[in-house]
Design an enzyme around this catalytic site. Structure first.
Site, mmCIF file in Angstrom:
data_model
loop_
_atom_site.group_PDB
_atom_site.id
_atom_site.type_symbol
_atom_site.label_atom_id
_atom_site.label_comp_id
_atom_site.label_asym_id
_atom_site.label_seq_id
_atom_site.Cartn_x
_atom_site.Cartn_y
_atom_site.Cartn_z
ATOM 1 N N GLY A 13 -14.514 7.046 29.570
ATOM 2 C CA GLY A 13 -15.780 7.102 28.843
ATOM 3 C C GLY A 13 -16.858 6.236 29.458
ATOM 4 O O GLY A 13 -16.863 5.987 30.678
ATOM 5 N N TYR A 14 -17.752 5.756 28.614
ATOM 6 C CA TYR A 14 -18.892 4.951 29.068
ATOM 7 C C TYR A 14 -18.448 3.636 29.710
ATOM 8 O O TYR A 14 -19.170 3.052 30.503
ATOM 9 C CB TYR A 14 -19.822 4.657 27.886
ATOM 10 C CG TYR A 14 -20.627 5.863 27.473
ATOM 11 C CD1 TYR A 14 -21.882 6.106 28.019
ATOM 12 C CD2 TYR A 14 -20.124 6.780 26.555
ATOM 13 C CE1 TYR A 14 -22.624 7.221 27.653
ATOM 14 C CE2 TYR A 14 -20.850 7.900 26.185
ATOM 15 C CZ TYR A 14 -22.100 8.115 26.732
ATOM 16 O OH TYR A 14 -22.828 9.221 26.379
ATOM 17 N N ARG A 41 -14.235 16.216 30.287
ATOM 18 C CA ARG A 41 -14.785 14.951 30.769
ATOM 19 C C ARG A 41 -14.283 14.669 32.193
ATOM 20 O O ARG A 41 -15.064 14.274 33.067
ATOM 21 C CB ARG A 41 -14.358 13.816 29.836
ATOM 22 C CG ARG A 41 -15.484 12.865 29.586
ATOM 23 C CD ARG A 41 -15.243 11.888 28.478
ATOM 24 N NE ARG A 41 -16.555 11.364 28.071
ATOM 25 C CZ ARG A 41 -16.727 10.396 27.201
ATOM 26 N NH1 ARG A 41 -15.723 9.836 26.613
ATOM 27 N NH2 ARG A 41 -17.939 9.970 26.913
ATOM 28 N N VAL A 89 -9.744 3.122 25.788
ATOM 29 C CA VAL A 89 -9.938 4.236 24.851
ATOM 30 C C VAL A 89 -10.889 3.800 23.745
ATOM 31 O O VAL A 89 -11.188 2.610 23.591
ATOM 32 C CB VAL A 89 -8.590 4.713 24.254
ATOM 33 C CG1 VAL A 89 -7.665 5.215 25.347
ATOM 34 C CG2 VAL A 89 -7.920 3.608 23.456
ATOM 35 N N ALA A 163 -23.893 -3.459 29.543
ATOM 36 C CA ALA A 163 -24.796 -2.806 28.595
ATOM 37 C C ALA A 163 -25.116 -1.433 29.148
ATOM 38 O O ALA A 163 -25.403 -1.293 30.355
ATOM 39 C CB ALA A 163 -26.071 -3.625 28.443
ATOM 40 N N LEU A 220 -16.106 -9.731 20.264
ATOM 41 C CA LEU A 220 -16.681 -9.375 18.964
ATOM 42 C C LEU A 220 -17.837 -10.310 18.627
ATOM 43 O O LEU A 220 -18.892 -9.890 18.143
ATOM 44 C CB LEU A 220 -15.629 -9.496 17.851
ATOM 45 C CG LEU A 220 -14.524 -8.447 17.804
ATOM 46 C CD1 LEU A 220 -13.607 -8.713 16.619
ATOM 47 C CD2 LEU A 220 -15.117 -7.050 17.691
ATOM 48 N N CYS A 275 -21.507 0.156 19.785
ATOM 49 C CA CYS A 275 -20.745 -1.089 19.662
ATOM 50 C C CYS A 275 -21.204 -2.058 18.582
ATOM 51 O O CYS A 275 -20.378 -2.582 17.839
ATOM 52 C CB CYS A 275 -20.768 -1.823 21.003
ATOM 53 S SG CYS A 275 -19.878 -0.917 22.266
HETATM 54 N N1 NAD Z 1 -20.047 1.810 25.418
HETATM 55 C C1 NAD Z 1 -20.271 0.542 25.686
HETATM 56 O O1 NAD Z 1 -21.386 0.141 26.042
HETATM 57 C C2 NAD Z 1 -19.173 -0.469 25.564
HETATM 58 C C3 NAD Z 1 -19.369 -1.760 26.118
HETATM 59 C C4 NAD Z 1 -18.344 -2.675 26.033
HETATM 60 C C5 NAD Z 1 -17.139 -2.327 25.397
HETATM 61 N N2 NAD Z 1 -16.976 -1.087 24.860
HETATM 62 C C6 NAD Z 1 -15.686 -0.765 24.245
HETATM 63 O O2 NAD Z 1 -14.921 -0.007 25.184
HETATM 64 C C7 NAD Z 1 -14.099 0.958 24.505
HETATM 65 C C8 NAD Z 1 -14.406 2.359 25.027
HETATM 66 O O3 NAD Z 1 -15.754 2.640 24.750
HETATM 67 P P1 NAD Z 1 -16.487 3.912 25.386
HETATM 68 O O4 NAD Z 1 -17.927 3.798 25.004
HETATM 69 O O5 NAD Z 1 -16.110 4.021 26.816
HETATM 70 O O6 NAD Z 1 -15.766 5.086 24.542
HETATM 71 P P2 NAD Z 1 -15.738 6.642 24.883
HETATM 72 O O7 NAD Z 1 -15.509 7.314 23.599
HETATM 73 O O8 NAD Z 1 -16.943 6.998 25.717
HETATM 74 O O9 NAD Z 1 -14.465 6.808 25.827
HETATM 75 C C9 NAD Z 1 -13.151 6.683 25.401
HETATM 76 C C10 NAD Z 1 -12.322 7.763 26.087
HETATM 77 O O10 NAD Z 1 -10.939 7.527 25.798
HETATM 78 C C11 NAD Z 1 -10.300 8.793 25.763
HETATM 79 N N3 NAD Z 1 -8.991 8.694 25.099
HETATM 80 C C12 NAD Z 1 -8.723 8.450 23.799
HETATM 81 N N4 NAD Z 1 -7.399 8.432 23.593
HETATM 82 C C13 NAD Z 1 -6.810 8.664 24.782
HETATM 83 C C14 NAD Z 1 -5.458 8.758 25.223
HETATM 84 N N5 NAD Z 1 -4.443 8.598 24.363
HETATM 85 N N6 NAD Z 1 -5.219 9.006 26.524
HETATM 86 C C15 NAD Z 1 -6.235 9.163 27.395
HETATM 87 N N7 NAD Z 1 -7.543 9.080 27.056
HETATM 88 C C16 NAD Z 1 -7.821 8.831 25.753
HETATM 89 C C17 NAD Z 1 -11.285 9.672 25.025
HETATM 90 O O11 NAD Z 1 -11.040 11.050 25.273
HETATM 91 C C18 NAD Z 1 -12.620 9.193 25.599
HETATM 92 O O12 NAD Z 1 -13.058 9.978 26.701
HETATM 93 C C19 NAD Z 1 -14.399 0.783 23.010
HETATM 94 O O13 NAD Z 1 -13.435 -0.088 22.471
HETATM 95 C C20 NAD Z 1 -15.746 0.103 23.007
HETATM 96 O O14 NAD Z 1 -15.936 -0.685 21.870
HETATM 97 C C21 NAD Z 1 -17.969 -0.147 24.949
#
Ligand code: NAD
Length: 457
Positions: A13-14, A41, A89, A163, A220, A275
């Protein structure tokens, strides 16, 4: 090619996509595989149209992909092959059962842990990249080390501070990298391995190591503090509007105090993103769980004020537009939760559109990168919202423009042309304070900004 370490990231993901891309770019001797259960994806990561928009990302992906960076859906094979597994994830807010609306939903994380346990045939380092409640690692260790295969899994915490919108820049030159581990010989050894990866490009003094619980809680807390700063200035914006003070002036002068500093003091219609809200609510849940209701209430108020700020802004629109916007075309400039991303999760623009619909207005949404995401988020009201790539067309015959995202493009538009095509009086509600108010007023617009009372004129 012989790689000296094999890294796997579960979750493309992101966070997983950009972080692993940068690790692969900076460590050509390391094989980096990113897996996801979402086939489309992964297909997008392997194509020319990446699944997320992030400035600079395309270039780095093209440099590393196929060399030492691989995207796949074969999760089991990749787990078997890996020495170090980052788990990135999603950890959304729970929507059911105990803790619904506040606690983290850890089902994706736990499924991942169980799959790692099931298919592994060698010892591994498991790194929490997702943002997780403090002490999650303890639960994960219990699951992982419950095996009868004689395997050892060392769980580390390495929260991500990037970010969206500046992810690549943040990953290339992070303020700090945090790695938490047990303070045992195996914990410290695993931690050193992960430190060694980041040390390929991050100065050693910026790689901070702590115990596991401090690391989990720091992430957090960092998000809660950032969100709280935005909410603090937004709460003051309401007072500015009543008194004729100008929130931008107040913030600028306050920020000159080195104890306060200038960042994150920009008032707006409210913060969004996947987040901040989720992580604060998680903190609130933890405080309640550990018997600290006063601390919980303090942090919960940050989320409450944030939502109030967005609703308050729409209420001001209504007030300025003669207390009725029913049947009026309102051009919504920006649906992404911030500039330079196509991410719309928890975007305040979403609340704005819903509030406009509640008043029976006709919103026309325009955004340089997030139109398809906006359509997805508003799929239940597609017959009531118009989506338009071109901001000039979006504002034709509109009674008002409301700026919800601080895209630079919006400030650079030909506002005279927009004015000429709108109904009169033509209103601009600048929810991000990015427009040149003096110029707009000269053109003839009625302009309403955040945190600026009518006494400004
Ligand atoms: N987006 C941000 O800016 C950011 C910044 C810092 C931390 N985070 C944290 O990072 C984590 C991920 O955030 P994100 O924004 O990348 O989420 P996202 O939803 O964009 O990506 C998560 C991915 O995990 C995959 N996934 C879920 N279960 C799975 C499994 N069992 N096997 C394989 N793939 C699986 C999903 O299909 C999805 O593509 C979260 O805990 C979030 O709080 C996010």
């Amino acid at each position: 090619m012989n790689f000296n370490t094999k890294i796997l990231c579960i979750g493309a993901g992101y966070v997983g996509g950009p972080t692993m891309t940068v690790i692969a770019d900076k460590c050509p001797q390391v094989k980096v595989t990113v897996v996801d259960i979402n086939q489309s994806r992964i297909d997008a990561w392997n194509s020319d149209k990446l699944p997320i928009f992030e400035p600079g990302l395309d270039e780095v992906v093209h440099r590393a992909r196929g060399r030492n960076l691989f995207f796949s859906t074969d999760v089991a094979l990749a787990i078997k092959d890996a020495d170090i597994i980052f788990v990135s994830v999603n950890t959304p807010t729970k929507t059911f059962g105990q803790g619904a609306g506040k606690a983290s939903d850890l089902q994706y994380w736990e499924k991942t842990a169980r799959q790692i346990l099931e298919v592994s045939t060698s010892d591994k380092i498991i790194v929490e990249k997702s943002t997780l409640p403090v002490r999650t690692a303890a639960a994960m260790e219990r699951i992982l080390n419950s095996n009868d295969k004689g395997l050892h899994f060392e769980v580390l915490s390495n929260p991500e501070f990037l970010a969206e919108g500046t992810a690549i820049q943040d990953l290339f030159a992070p303020d700090r990298v945090l790695i938490g581990s047990h303070q045992t010989p195996s914990g410290i050894a695993a931690c050193e391995k992960v430190v060694g990866i980041y040390a390929n490009w991050v100065p050693r003094e910026r790689i901070l190591t702590t115990n596991l619980w401090s690391s989990e809680l720091t992430k957090l807390t960092a998000n809660a503090f950032l969100a709280q700063r935005i909410t603090s200035i937004n709460s003051i914006s309401a007072l500015c509007e009543r008194t004729g003070a100008d929130v931008d002036e107040v913030a600028y002068v306050m920020g000159k105090d080195s104890r306060i500093g200038p960042k994150f003091l920009k008032s707006s219609i409210g913060f969004g993103g996947s987040c901040f809200k989720k992580d604060i609510l998680n903190l609130v849940y933890l405080c309640e769980h550990y018997g600290l209701p006063q601390v919980a209430a303090y942090w919960e108020s940050v989320v409450n004020i944030n939502e109030w700020q967005t609703h308050r802004f729409v209420a001001r629109m209504l007030e300025h537009m003669f207390n009725t916007i029913a049947g009026k075309r309102i051009a919504v400039f920006g649906f992404a939760f911030k500039a330079d991303t196509g991410d719309t999760r928890e975007s305040p623009a979403h609340l704005v559109v819903r509030d406009l619909l509640e008043e029976r207005a006709h919103p026309i949404v325009t955004d340089p990168k997030a139109i398809s995401e906006a359509k997805r988020d508003l799929k239940d009201v597609l017959d009531k919202v118009v989506f338009e790539e071109d901001p000039y067309k979006a504002s034709e015959n509109a009674h008002a423009v409301v700026v919800c995202t601080e895209w630079k493009q919006f400030a650079a538009l030909d506002w005279k042309r927009i004015y000429d095509s709108m109904e009169k009086p033509a209103f601009v509600f600048d929810g991000r304070n990015i427009l040149n108010v003096v110029e707009l007023r000269k053109i003839g617009f009625e302009v309403v900004s955040v945190g600026k009372g009518m006494a400004e004129t």
